[in-house]
Write an enzyme that holds these catalytic residues in place. Structure first.
Site, mmCIF file in Angstrom:
data_model
loop_
_atom_site.group_PDB
_atom_site.id
_atom_site.type_symbol
_atom_site.label_atom_id
_atom_site.label_comp_id
_atom_site.label_asym_id
_atom_site.label_seq_id
_atom_site.Cartn_x
_atom_site.Cartn_y
_atom_site.Cartn_z
ATOM 1 N N SER A 242 88.963 -5.326 37.516
ATOM 2 C CA SER A 242 89.211 -6.687 37.047
ATOM 3 C C SER A 242 89.273 -7.703 38.187
ATOM 4 O O SER A 242 88.763 -8.823 38.055
ATOM 5 C CB SER A 242 90.505 -6.737 36.231
ATOM 6 O OG SER A 242 90.424 -5.901 35.109
ATOM 7 N N HIS B 118 93.863 -10.552 39.011
ATOM 8 C CA HIS B 118 92.896 -11.512 38.476
ATOM 9 C C HIS B 118 92.860 -12.780 39.325
ATOM 10 O O HIS B 118 91.784 -13.267 39.695
ATOM 11 C CB HIS B 118 93.265 -11.880 37.039
ATOM 12 C CG HIS B 118 93.121 -10.751 36.078
ATOM 13 N ND1 HIS B 118 93.379 -10.894 34.730
ATOM 14 C CD2 HIS B 118 92.737 -9.458 36.245
ATOM 15 C CE1 HIS B 118 93.160 -9.746 34.112
ATOM 16 N NE2 HIS B 118 92.783 -8.859 35.016
#
Length: 224
Positions: A131, A177
């Protein structure tokens, strides 16, 4: 590494095709293979995941965890996003820059986790998944699209939705993220600036930028 970007991001390439660029395909294949290996031999996964107290002694964990995933759905989503963004970014950036972008974004995601838990949180945090690297691709695309004057609100909306989900759904590493997104955007912006200001020495500047960002991330990891 090509000396200049090959073309502007094109919104018409958002749909999925099987013609996957080589570096994108290799990264996705590595994740799929390691998912299978981790399923068959879980102890290998334990050796590659990111765990801050161990990462100082085993720094390879800052990158290797990006090739592990917590289940099929996690793997499927990240691989779809990787291929989607890779099909647009790899032809634009070239193989080397795209690979550097992906790996430094993965590194940045884990450095962000280490910085956060080292400053505010419990160090007993384990993270896996691509991610952070994928958000680096998101960030780079947003910057390049704006830099080339392309309009793609669909991708930007996707970035915003997934960024928000990282804050509201338990168990998702929003730190990873944010770290990946910031470094991906920063790399793309610096590469654009270098391209515009010194066309005759673009390759040298792009290498220097990559090395500089890597050194800064390593410095942060060493402190935290």
């Amino acid at each position: 590494m090509s000396d200049s970007f090959d073309a502007a991001p094109r919104s018409g390439e958002r749909h999925f095709h099987l013609d996957v660029p080589p570096v994108t395909g290799a990264l996705a294949a590595a994740c799929v293979v390691l998912a299978g290996v981790d399923f068959l031999v879980p102890s290998i996964g334990y050796e590659l995941l990111f765990y801050p107290p161990l990462a100082h002694l085993q720094p390879y964990r800052y990158v290797t965890n990006a090739f592990l995933h917590a289940g099929f759905v996690h793997l499927l989503f990240n691989m779809y996003a990787l291929v989607l963004m890779g099909r647009m970014l790899e032809p634009l950036l070239g193989k080397v820059r795209f690979g550097v972008l992906y790996l430094l974004s993965a590194l940045a995601g884990n450095v962000a986790v280490a910085v956060w838990v080292g400053t505010y949180g419990n160090p007993d945090v384990i993270t896996v998944g691509a991610s952070g690297a994928v958000f680096g691709l998101f960030g780079a695309y947003a910057v390049l699209a704006r830099g080339f004057g392309a309009k793609d609100s669909g991708i930007l909306g996707l970035i915003a939705i997934n960024l928000v989900l990282g804050f509201v759904i338990p168990g998702i590493s929003w730190e990873s993220h944010v770290g990946g997104l910031v470094i991906g955007a920063l790399l793309a912006w610096l590469w654009l600036v270098a391209r515009r200001r010194s066309a005759s020495a673009t390759r040298v500047w792009h290498v220097a930028i990559g090395v500089g960002v890597f050194a800064a991330l390593v410095g942060l990891a060493a402190v935290f």
